[in-house]
Design a protein around this motif. Sequence first.
Motif, PDB file in Angstrom:
ATOM      1  N   UNK A  82       1.078  -1.136  -0.037  1.00  0.00           N
ATOM      2  CA  UNK A  82       0.074   0.079  -0.014  1.00  0.00           C
ATOM      3  C   UNK A  82       0.878   1.197   0.043  1.00  0.00           C
ATOM      4  N   UNK A  83       0.731   2.198  -1.081  1.00  0.00           N
ATOM      5  CA  UNK A  83       1.298   3.227  -0.924  1.00  0.00           C
ATOM      6  C   UNK A  83       0.448   4.615  -0.753  1.00  0.00           C
ATOM      7  N   UNK A  84       0.848   5.498  -0.237  1.00  0.00           N
ATOM      8  CA  UNK A  84       0.243   6.735   0.062  1.00  0.00           C
ATOM      9  C   UNK A  84       1.169   8.027  -0.225  1.00  0.00           C
ATOM     10  N   UNK A  85       0.514   9.129  -0.558  1.00  0.00           N
ATOM     11  CA  UNK A  85       1.191  10.225  -0.804  1.00  0.00           C
ATOM     12  C   UNK A  85       0.297  11.513  -0.658  1.00  0.00           C
ATOM     13  N   UNK A  86       1.019  12.677  -0.507  1.00  0.00           N
ATOM     14  CA  UNK A  86       0.502  13.807  -0.217  1.00  0.00           C
ATOM     15  C   UNK A  86       0.763  14.882  -1.422  1.00  0.00           C
ATOM     16  N   UNK A  87      -0.276  15.529  -1.973  1.00  0.00           N
ATOM     17  CA  UNK A  87      -0.019  16.527  -2.832  1.00  0.00           C
ATOM     18  C   UNK A  87      -0.705  18.001  -2.404  1.00  0.00           C
ATOM     19  N   UNK A 122      -4.083   7.258  -2.275  1.00  0.00           N
ATOM     20  CA  UNK A 122      -3.500   5.767  -2.038  1.00  0.00           C
ATOM     21  C   UNK A 122      -3.467   4.974  -3.352  1.00  0.00           C
ATOM     22  N   UNK A 123      -2.335   4.021  -3.184  1.00  0.00           N
ATOM     23  CA  UNK A 123      -2.187   3.344  -4.482  1.00  0.00           C
ATOM     24  C   UNK A 123      -1.956   1.891  -3.862  1.00  0.00           C
ATOM     25  N   UNK A 124      -2.429   0.908  -4.729  1.00  0.00           N
ATOM     26  CA  UNK A 124      -2.124  -0.726  -4.313  1.00  0.00           C
ATOM     27  C   UNK A 124      -1.161  -0.947  -5.596  1.00  0.00           C
ATOM     28  N   UNK A 125       0.179  -1.028  -5.030  1.00  0.00           N
ATOM     29  CA  UNK A 125       1.148  -1.342  -5.779  1.00  0.00           C
ATOM     30  C   UNK A 125       1.418  -2.892  -5.866  1.00  0.00           C
TER      31      UNK A 125
END
Length: 125
Positions: free
Chosen positions: A65-70, A81-84
């Motif tokens: 699970x990946x998460x990022x702020x913009x 969120x991205x499922x990689x």
Amino acid sequence: MEVTGKIKMIDQTKEVGSAGFKKRDVVVTTDEQYPQSILVQFVQDKCDLLNSFQVGDAVKIDINLRGREWINPQGEAVYFNTIQGWRIGKAESAVPAGQAPPAPAAAAFPPATSLNEDEPDDLPF
């Protein structure tokens, strides 16, 4: 973590941005009481892992699970969120009910022995 199910859709590899970032999406429909269509993204050299799979294949995908702020132009923080996926393989299929090996006959098991009267019964019930 992992996702298991049947492949519903495999997208083509896409290049995003000027740096040549590659990504490829696959949608897997889970096999549970309430099936879910889960989008899993493979990136860079992992995109090629999907080449040997097709729609309808039962798969197991290892994921992170990946998460990022913009920060948007108004200065507000937005989160994504991205499922990689990083590994994919054929799922082990269950044996269909009609093809399960037969249960052994009752004669194959030794009969239960009666309690030996010389041994004390120490059970509390």
